[in-house]
Design a protein around this motif. Structure first.
Motif, short mmCIF file in Angstrom:
data_model
loop_
_atom_site.label_atom_id
_atom_site.label_comp_id
_atom_site.label_asym_id
_atom_site.label_seq_id
_atom_site.Cartn_x
_atom_site.Cartn_y
_atom_site.Cartn_z
N UNK A 124 47.45 57.28 28.62
CA UNK A 124 48.47 58.14 28.01
C UNK A 124 49.77 57.37 27.81
N UNK A 125 50.18 56.61 28.81
CA UNK A 125 51.39 55.83 28.67
C UNK A 125 51.21 54.75 27.62
N UNK A 126 50.07 54.14 27.62
CA UNK A 126 49.82 53.06 26.68
C UNK A 126 49.73 53.59 25.26
N UNK A 127 49.24 54.84 25.15
CA UNK A 127 49.06 55.44 23.83
C UNK A 127 50.41 55.65 23.15
N UNK A 128 51.46 55.63 23.90
CA UNK A 128 52.77 55.89 23.31
C UNK A 128 53.07 54.96 22.14
N UNK A 129 52.50 53.78 22.10
CA UNK A 129 52.73 52.86 20.96
C UNK A 129 51.41 52.20 20.62
N UNK A 130 50.44 52.99 20.32
CA UNK A 130 49.08 52.45 20.18
C UNK A 130 48.46 52.83 18.85
N UNK A 131 47.74 51.89 18.27
CA UNK A 131 46.87 52.17 17.13
C UNK A 131 45.44 51.98 17.62
N UNK A 132 44.68 53.05 17.63
CA UNK A 132 43.31 53.00 18.13
C UNK A 132 42.36 52.98 16.96
N UNK A 133 41.50 51.95 16.92
CA UNK A 133 40.46 51.86 15.90
C UNK A 133 39.14 52.18 16.56
N UNK A 134 38.57 53.31 16.23
CA UNK A 134 37.34 53.78 16.87
C UNK A 134 36.20 53.68 15.86
N UNK A 135 35.23 52.84 16.18
CA UNK A 135 34.08 52.64 15.28
C UNK A 135 32.82 53.16 15.94
N UNK A 136 32.08 53.97 15.21
CA UNK A 136 30.82 54.51 15.72
C UNK A 136 29.72 54.14 14.74
N UNK A 137 28.73 53.43 15.24
CA UNK A 137 27.58 53.05 14.42
C UNK A 137 26.34 53.70 15.02
N UNK A 138 25.95 54.81 14.49
CA UNK A 138 24.81 55.56 15.00
C UNK A 138 23.99 56.09 13.82
N UNK A 139 22.67 56.20 13.99
CA UNK A 139 21.83 56.68 12.89
C UNK A 139 22.22 58.05 12.36
N UNK A 140 22.77 58.90 13.23
CA UNK A 140 23.08 60.26 12.77
C UNK A 140 24.19 60.27 11.73
N UNK A 141 24.97 59.19 11.63
CA UNK A 141 26.04 59.15 10.63
C UNK A 141 25.46 59.31 9.23
N UNK A 142 24.28 58.71 9.00
CA UNK A 142 23.66 58.79 7.67
C UNK A 142 23.23 60.21 7.32
N UNK A 143 22.94 60.99 8.32
CA UNK A 143 22.40 62.33 8.07
C UNK A 143 23.48 63.38 7.84
#
Length: 1772
Positions: free
Chosen positions: A1314-1333
């Motif tokens: 939470x403290x770190x998030x104060x100046x944070x850019x989070x790049x969240x990548x999800x590679x899962x088969x369900x993404x295609x569906x």
């Protein structure tokens, strides 16, 4: 009261009375049988009075009387039993059968049959012995046989057409049968090759031990015997070769009694079997689907089972079967006869012999991939090849037998070679005869036949219509108009059938008017279609599959429903090797050829009439096919596909297209391991002759008919003709000799690996004398023993251009060798003679152009090589040395002499060396493999100091190992490639000598003799030379001890004038040490003190602790030590394996020695220490892969690593850490900035959760990548300080609900986050088969549930990637889990609230990239209304996605509101020119646009011109990508005018368009104004030399250029030379691609000279540029001077061992190199070995690719085990 007797009864009574005496006599010997049988038919009361009768005859009379009185029915049943059970005299049996008639079996028998029919033989079907005997002797099988004969005669005696009443045979394909050419294949290889078309795999084809032999039809069945083993015969043949007609002929001959070995014959056609979806028993299959017995089917079936070896079952057209044929084997005990199976299973079990074991199964098919079970069951393989010329003449004579112009017709075909080639296919021969007959009847004086197969089919159709409707019906146009509707209906039927894999049609499938038309003209055939348990139906099929393909192709060309895109999709080439697309094109063997033929100008009028369209409409479709052909020519094609492309090109009859394709294919005419027909060669010659360049035609292992050779005589543009096949014998050579005269451009002729003898060679030599342009004749590896030497030498004197005749590997007699040597020396034109019996050597007599050779060597030279090694014990020995010396002395100037592989021994070699002062040798003398002893080698080396001109000595004493010994003598300066002298430093005598000792089996005592003899020994000799020695000693495979190695290392430690020294000792290369000299300072004449580099390597040897102590003491004397390698070399470790603890101790060396930069341990066996030259602190890498490191070693390992503190990399892949090991590692590792790889360490989902917790709480963890799939990836990146950007990539982790819940809790409890998030850019990548569906809307619904402000949304469904960029606000807020909301439930989206949330969450959205998504109208609306107008949006990409036309229009309108957009990417969206026009309106409103990417659309010239209007006002433009858009000169010229104004332009991609050289030059002129251009991508435009020369003039203005792509641009030597010279002005170049251009050797040398100018060059691609060993030295030197180079691509060139060795030597000098691609070259064992040696010194290199090089498999495996970075596999 009995009824009065009828007439039949009276006849029966008379017959019984007639048979009675003979019957009583016979039955009196079998009274018990008669009594038992009578009880079945008579009541017991009637038999009660028989007990008192003792006389057998009297008892028989009484019983017969009782049976007769019981009535006619009883008597008939009794008579049938009597005939079945007893072996009666023939006349009595006939008489009784006449009384029995054809009555039915009794109810008892019927019951027995019904019970037994459900069982299988032999266990379940329990027929009594009496019943079996009845079956064998009954007339039912015989009656069934007669029924079969009658049926087959009716079916195949004359096939009925659709109009059965009016005609007896169809018009089309009504062929009189002429015996076909059937060729049996002795060495058949049925299995198809599938990786990258096996046809392309390098290496010579397997030698053919047997030549295919011709067969007669009866030969197919000559081995039918009652063996109980099923015989499977497989006949294959190309379309139209007569396979089906042959099957019908076989059935006819059987019916006529010509195949008496078979009692029963069945024929099944797979095209009809396609219709059957139900399962059948074997009995149902035979009877219901072919012919039902009239009575007693069980008896007949039983007879078939017991006499299976006399059955022939034919399956015609396996290629036409649509169902899957690769079925699994049935149960081990065999299938039950009563069990039902599919057609595939029945066919498979018949072939395997599990059903009807012993029968003969005959299968036909077009060439295709065979089912796996068939590969192991085929006993005889043969090819049906159709006709030869004699058969064509016979067929034509029979066809025209009733015409007066019969001879005229035959002469017409014989005089037309192309037409005659077409007639070798029986189906086409029939079509040609139909057309020829019509034209001869109409115009007997002059006949003009069509030129192509397609035109013949069109002509045949018109003839059929004309014949039926007559001349009075009008011309062709009128007749076509009258039948247009029916023809188009037939076209639709054909295409739909092919698309649905349907070849047989029912009545309901065909419109009535189409059926009437096709039946009337014989285009459809009619037959009964039988199905089990149902009445037969009427089926229709095209009389030949090729006819269906013709009408289907015609449908595509005339249908208004078929657009150009669909047409392109349907057009593809068939290959001999059927790959992924086989299922789509199973029945389309000739479809692409007909499409090509319909694209010819000659067919245009016909198509216009049928389509009712104007010429422009038809021409547009035709151009689509022609353009597709051109594009195919630019791709990589296998040999069979090249032939198919030539067929298509021939069908078009378009000379411009043929010229273009011929030029593109000029380097691709290499064919391996398949058969070529005369029709193939005719099409090939057509294309070659129209090409602009001379071609090389190579047939390796191909079966080439003799008829093909006559066609080659017309091949004007072939420069190099090569055949390699054992089938090429004297007859082949004689036939080829007749064709050589017509090949005007032929310079090189090769017939290698054949069976040509001296007789065949004589024919070729005599024919070659007429080809004055010939320069080389190669007859390697034939059966020539004693050639007529005088005739060969006479040929030299007459043929001024002939340079070489090669007769190596021909078992030449020793006498012939000596005579040849004498004749060559005496011949003024001859300069080289090579004779060898080994597989790698060669024999040639060369006559080069003396001017050329004199320019290179300043005088004529002669080279003599007599390398004779023979197991027949006839090699040269010391007795021949005097004769050889005399020959050598008679030659004034020799360049090379090779006498390796003989038996000269010490005596012969000494005599030869003593004679050297009187022999003039300027370059090399090779005496390797001549049985020299150690004493001989020592005495030989003593003469080193006495020979001042010596350059190098190599000694090899191992008889069979191909190492060289050569003594090089150079007496004149060497000239460079351009004819200039090198500088004085390269002239003699400054060149340092080299000494190599290999394969000499030196023992320790021998080494002491070599190194310690002081009297006249080698200690003074060698050590006195070391001051000038360049490459000192190589001792391979000498079986020396480790003690000797230590002795040598100790001795060499005192040398002062050595720059580099390499020690290596292992089981493969026993010992190697390599030293390089220190060149003297030319100004002062003194040697400079060097910075020495010493490497030491021990592999696979046993080293005791005492040995290790001694080794360390020796190495301590080498302060310049840079590398130590210990590979499985410590004896104290059991099985020579490093334990995990020992591995950790090795790692600790980084703390003991600051110079260590890399510690690497692989597989607990190979250990390497890399030491840096400088003691400055630097990053260190630790790589411990596959070392069994587990939880127990982690604490100790981490303590070691923490001491170092500054690590570049820690690789612990393929160990045994598990979750606990990971936890422990994470507890320590956060203190050290490092990239840590933990792949394949048995990490579970729980371990991943712990890692994510560490990621969230650790300030210096910047990136985590995890995948738990087969790749098992786990990478952690830690930095030295807090990084505001964190990346978390989770791919295929298979999280279960309980894991997701834990993940949610982990993130919520991490207060530090939470403290770190104060100046944070989070790049969240999800590679899962369900993404295609998931739909786009669903993914967006999940995205907006994340905390923070969304700045990026990326959806790439092709990569299963869903990525969010989130910026968290400065005010801390309660953290909610992102991952917990990324679940797979279907959200209920209410548009209003959802749109509002999207607006809120995406207010700061800057980047929107979607790829491979499917946008529905509502999603497109949301995109346009909500996302595109967002004020912060700067980068938008929608690529390779599906969207409706309405959606496209809506999207383009929405883009008009994107005024802040800086990057727009609409690549791969199939945007038309019209869509671009609308887009231009939006572009006018994007003043800040910097990047415009519109690649792979259909912009065209008009769209490009409109784009330029918008581009004029875009002053910030930095990147333009319009690649692959079919833009020609008009569009590019307009674009060029705009480019001149774009001062900020940095990147331009115009690859894959259609400019002419003129348009290309205009474009190049514009680039000169783009001063800031950094990337210029212009590949696949076919610019040519002129355009590239214009670019070369502009390059000096592009000083910022970093990337230049010019692959596949038809750049030749002239353009390549100018380009290479101009590139040096671009000093910032980072990437150069010139692949797929024939640059020439001069261009490569020029490029090499310029390489030192490119300090920033990272990647260079010279694939498929024709690079040879000659250019490798300059290239290697240039690469070494490119300090930043990371990737070098030299694949698909002609580099051999020499080139590989040059490159290998350069590798240590390229410190940043990561990948070297040498695939598909000619690198052998020596080159690969050298690469492996040098690769060990290059830890940064990741891959060296060597796929498809001629490296022995065993050596490749050995080298790969030694260093996995050597990749010999295609898939690595």
């Amino acid at each position: 009261m009995q009824p009065p007797l009828q007439n039949d009864d009276l006849d029966l009574e008379a017959a019984v009375a007639s048979a009675c005496p003979q019957l009583v006599e016979f039955l009196s010997h079998h009274p018990n049988w008669l009594l038992t049988t009578s009880r079945r038919f008579l009541p017991e009361v009637d038999l009660s009075g028989l007990d008192g009768i003792t006389d057998h005859k009297e008892k028989v009379l009484v019983l017969l009387d009782l049976l007769e009185k019981a009535g006619p029915a009883t008597w008939k049943q009794f008579a049938q039993h009597l005939c079945m059970d007893c072996d009666l005299p023939l006349d009595l049996e006939i008489l009784l059968l006449s009384t029995a008639g054809e009555g039915n079996l009794s109810q008892e028998q019927e019951a027995c049959r019904d019970v037994s029919a459900c069982s299988s033989v032999p266990k379940e079907l329990t027929f009594s012995p009496l019943y079996s005997l009845c079956c064998l002797l009954s007339d039912s099988p015989e009656k069934y046989r007669h029924l079969l004969i009658k049926s087959i005669c009716q079916r195949y005696g004359s096939r009925r057409p659709a109009a059965a009443q009016e005609q007896t045979q169809p018009l089309a394909f009504n062929q009189a049968f002429v015996n076909l050419i059937i060729q049996q294949s002795k060495a058949f290889r049925l299995k198809e090759k599938t990786d990258k078309s096996r046809e392309d795999v390098a290496g010579a084809p397997e030698p053919e031990e047997h030549v295919d032999t011709a067969m007669k039809m009866s030969d197919l069945f000559c081995n039918v015997v009652p063996s109980g083993t099923t015989k499977v015969i497989f006949l294959f043949g190309k379309p139209g070769t007569g396979k089906t007609m042959l099957m019908h002929r076989i059935c006819q001959k059987w019916a006529e009694g010509a195949l008496p070995q078979f009692l029963f014959t069945f024929l099944f056609e797979f095209r009809q079997l396609n219709l059957l979806k139900t399962k059948f028993t074997l009995k149902e299959f035979l009877f219901d689907l072919f012919l039902q017995p009239e009575d007693s089917p069980d008896a007949v079936f039983q007879y078939l089972l017991e006499n299976a070896w006399r059955m022939l079952i034919i399956f015609d057209g396996l290629d036409e079967f649509a169902a899957n044929m690769d079925v699994s084997s049935s149960s081990r005990g065999g299938p039950a006869l009563a069990s039902r199976m599919s057609i595939s299973e029945l066919f498979a079990d018949l072939c395997r012999g599990k059903l009807l074991p012993g029968c003969t199964v005959l299968v036909t098919s077009r060439p295709k991939r065979l089912p796996k079970f068939l590969l192991n069951t085929v006993g005889l393989l043969a090819e049906v090849r159709g006709f030869d010329r004699e058969k064509v003449e016979e067929y034509v004579g029979h066809y025209f037998r009733q015409h007066s112009f019969k001879e005229q017709a035959i002469a017409h075909l014989k005089n037309n070679t192309k037409l005659l080639s077409m007639c070798l296919i029986p189906a086409l021969c029939n079509v040609v005869c139909i057309c020829l007959e019509y034209l001869l009847l109409k115009h007997q004086t002059s006949v003009e036949l069509p030129q192509t197969m397609t035109q013949f089919y069109i002509k045949m159709l018109l003839i059929f219509i004309n014949k039926q409707q007559g001349e009075c019906a009008g011309g062709e146009e009128t007749q076509l108009n009258c039948n247009k509707e029916a023809i188009l209906g037939l076209c639709d039927l054909a295409l739909k059938g092919l698309e649905d894999k349907k070849l047989v049609f029912y009545v309901g499938d065909i419109p009535e008017h189409v059926k009437e038309f096709a039946s009337l003209h014989g285009l459809l055939t009619v037959f009964e279609v039988k199905t089990s348990g149902a009445c037969p139906e009427v089926g229709y099929a095209f009389v030949h599959l090729s006819l269906q393909e013709f009408f289907a192709a015609l449908c595509l060309m005339v249908s208004k429903r078929v657009d150009k895109n669909y047409l392109k999709k349907k057009f593809s080439l068939k290959s001999k090797w059927n790959l992924k697309n086989e299922a789509k094109t199973e029945f389309m063997e000739s479809f692409h050829i007909f499409l090509s033929g319909l694209s010819s100008k000659e067919c245009r009028t016909f198509l216009m009439l049928l389509a009712e369209q104007d010429e422009a409409w038809v021409q547009d479709k035709q151009d689509t096919i022609l353009q597709s052909l051109k594009k195919l020519a630019a791709t990589r094609l296998t040999g069979p596909k090249v032939i198919e492309l030539c067929h298509c090109t021939f069908e078009t009859q378009d000379l411009k297209v043929a010229q273009h394709i011929g030029s593109m294919l000029s380097v691709k005419y290499r064919f391996k391991n398949f058969r070529l027909t005369p029709l193939d060669v005719a099409a090939l010659v057509f294309v070659i002759n129209l090409g602009q360049d001379l071609s090389e035609l190579d047939f390796a292992g191909c079966l080439v008919d003799v008829d093909c050779l006559e066609l080659l005589a017309g091949c004007k543009n072939v420069e190099h003709l090569s055949f390699h096949s054992r089938r090429c014998g004297n007859d082949f050579a004689a036939a080829l000799s007749k064709s050589l005269r017509g090949m005007e451009s032929l310079k090189k002729l090769e017939l290698t690996g054949g069976s040509i003898t001296a007789e065949g060679m004589t024919d070729l030599i005599e024919a070659s004398s007429q080809c004055l342009q010939l320069e080389e004749i190669n007859l390697q590896d034939n059966w020539i023993r004693d050639p007529e030497v005088k005739r060969v030498m006479d040929l030299f004197s007459r043929m001024e251009k002939l340079k070489k005749i090669d007769l190596s590997n021909n078992d030449l007699s020793l006498n012939a060798v000596v005579v040849l040597a004498k004749e060559v020396i005496a011949c003024q034109n001859a300069t080289e003679l090579h004779v060898s019996y080994t597989s790698l050597s060669w024999y040639s007599c060369s006559v080069p152009s003396f001017g050329e050779r004199c320019q290179k060597r300043l005088g004529p030279h002669c080279s003599l090589m007599l390398a004779v090694h023979s197991l027949q014990d006839c090699s040269l020995s010391s007795q021949h040395v005097k004769e050889i010396v005399a020959i050598l002395q008679s030659c004034p100037c020799l360049s090379e002499v090779d006498l390796s592989g003989n038996n000269l021994g010490d005596e012969g070699c000494s005599y030869l060396l003593e004679s050297l002062p009187w022999i003039s040798i300027s370059e090399q003398l090779d005496l390797s493999q001549n049985r020299l002893s150690v004493n001989g080698i020592c005495s030989l080396l003593k003469s080193v100091n006495t020979c001042q001109t010596m350059i190098e000595v190599q000694v090899s004493n191992k008889v069979f190992y191909p190492c060289l010994f050569f003594w090089s003598l150079r007496e004149e300066p060497v000239l460079s490639a351009d004819g200039q002298r090198y500088g004085e430093e390269n002239q003699m005598p400054t060149t340092s000598p080299k000494i190599r000792l290999t394969d000499s089996h030196f023992q320790a005592s021998d080494l002491e003799k070599l190194f310690l003899l002081n009297s006249y020994g080698l200690y003074l000799q060698f050590f006195g030379m070391w001051k000038k020695c360049h490459l000192f000693v190589l001792l391979n495979d000498n079986q020396i001890s480790l003690n000797s190695v230590f002795f040598l290392a100790q001795s060499l430690s005192t040398l002062e004038h050595v720059k580099t020294m390499n020690f290596r000792y292992d089981s493969y290369f026993s010992y190697l040490f390599d030293m390089k000299e220190v060149l003297p300072n030319r100004g002062h004449g003194k040697c400079l003190v060097p910075e020495r580099f010493v490497c030491f390597s021990l592999r696979d040897c046993r080293v005791s602790p005492e040995d290790m102590t001694r080794l360390c003491q020796i190495l301590a004397q080498y302060p310049q030590l840079t590398e130590i390698e210990l590979a499985a070399s410590v004896n104290c470790i059991r099985n020579n394996m490093f334990s995990p603890h020992c591995t950790v101790l090795l790692i600790n060396s980084i703390n003991l020695c600051e110079r260590i930069t890399i510690v690497e341990v692989r597989s607990s066996e190979n250990a390497l220490l890399h030491l840096g030259a400088s003691r400055q602190s630097r990053k260190t890498s630790c790589r411990l892969t596959d070392c069994a490191i587990g939880r127990g070693q982690i604490d100790e390992l981490c303590r070691v690593l923490e001491q170092r503190g500054w690590l570049a990399e820690v690789d612990l892949s393929r160990n045994q850490l598990g979750d606990e090991g990971l936890r422990c590692l994470l507890d320590h590792l956060h203190q050290v900035p490092v990239t840590c790889s933990l792949n394949h360490n048995r990490i579970s989902q729980d371990g991943v959760l712990h890692l994510i917790n560490a990621f969230a709480t650790s300030g210096n963890t910047s990136e985590v990548q995890v995948s738990l799939c087969s790749k098992a990836t786990l990478i952690i990146k830690l930095t030295s300080r807090d990084d505001p950007r964190k990346i978390l990539r989770l791919a295929e982790c298979n999280f279960q609900p309980e894991h997701l819940e834990k993940l949610c809790l982990l993130l919520e409890k991490c207060t530090g986050l939470t403290e770190y998030i104060a100046a944070c850019i989070l790049l969240c990548s999800i590679e899962e088969p369900w993404v295609c569906e998931e739909s786009v809307m669903n993914l967006l619904e999940l995205a907006v549930q994340a905390c923070g402000n969304i700045t990026e949304i990326t959806i790439c469904k092709d990569k299963t990637l869903f990525q969010l960029g989130v910026r968290f606000p400065h005010c801390p807020e309660k953290v909610e889990s992102v991952v917990s909301r990324l679940n797979l439930y279907e959200p209920e989206i209410k548009h209003a609230s959802f749109y509002r949330r999207v607006c809120e969450k995406c207010a700061q959205l800057q980047e929107l990239r979607w790829s491979h998504v499917e946008l529905h109208n509502d999603e497109a609306e949301m995109l346009v209304r909500i996302l595109l107008p967002l004020p912060e949006l700067k980068r938008f990409g929608l690529t390779s996605s599906s969207i409706t036309p309405t959606g496209i229009d809506y999207l383009i309108m929405g883009l008009q509101n994107c005024q802040a957009i800086e990057e727009l990417n609409l690549g791969y969206m199939k945007l038309s020119s019209a869509a671009i026009s609308k887009l231009v309106l939006g572009l006018h409103g994007m003043p800040f646009l910097k990047k415009l990417i519109l690649n792979h659309n259909s912009i065209g010239d008009d769209g490009c011109s409109r784009l330029t209007e918008a581009l004029r006002n875009m002053h910030y433009m930095e990147e333009i990508n319009l690649s692959h858009n079919k833009i020609g000169d008009p569009g590019l010229i307009n674009l060029a005018a705009v480019l001149m104004e774009k001062q900020n332009l940095k990147r331009v991609d115009l690859s894959g368009n259609s400019p002419s050289p003129a348009g290309g030059k205009k474009l190049m002129e514009a680039f000169a104004y783009c001063k800031h251009i950094e990337e210029l991508l212009l590949s696949r435009n076919g610019f040519g030399d002129g355009t590239v020369m214009k670019l070369a003039l502009c390059l000096p203005h592009m000083t910022n250029l970093k990337i230049l792509h010019l692959q596949n641009n038809n750049i030749g030597p002239a353009g390549g030379m100018e380009l290479a010279r101009a590139l040096v002005a671009c000093g910032l170049l980072e990437e150069i691609s010139l692949s797929e251009n024939d640059l020439g050797e001069g261009s490569i040398h020029a490029l090499s000279k310029g390489l030192p100018c490119f300090e920033h060059l990272r990647r260079i691609d010279l694939k498929l540029c024709g690079i040879t060993d000659d250019a490798s030295k300059s290239l290697s030197h240039g690469f070494q001077q490119c300090p930043s180079v990371e990737e070098i691509i030299l694949s698909w060139n002609a580099l051999g061992d020499g080139g590989a060795q040059e490159l290998a030597s350069a590798l240590p000098g390229m410190e940043k190199l990561k990948m070297l691609d040498l695939e598909k070259n000619r690198i052998g064992a020596c080159g690969a070995t050298k690469l492996a040696e040098e690769l060990a010194k290059c830890p940064e290199i990741q891959f060296v690719r060597l796929w498809d090089n001629p490296v022995p498999k065993g050596l490749a495996e050995n080298l790969t085990n030694q260093d996995p970075r050597l990749c010999f596999s295609f898939y690595q």
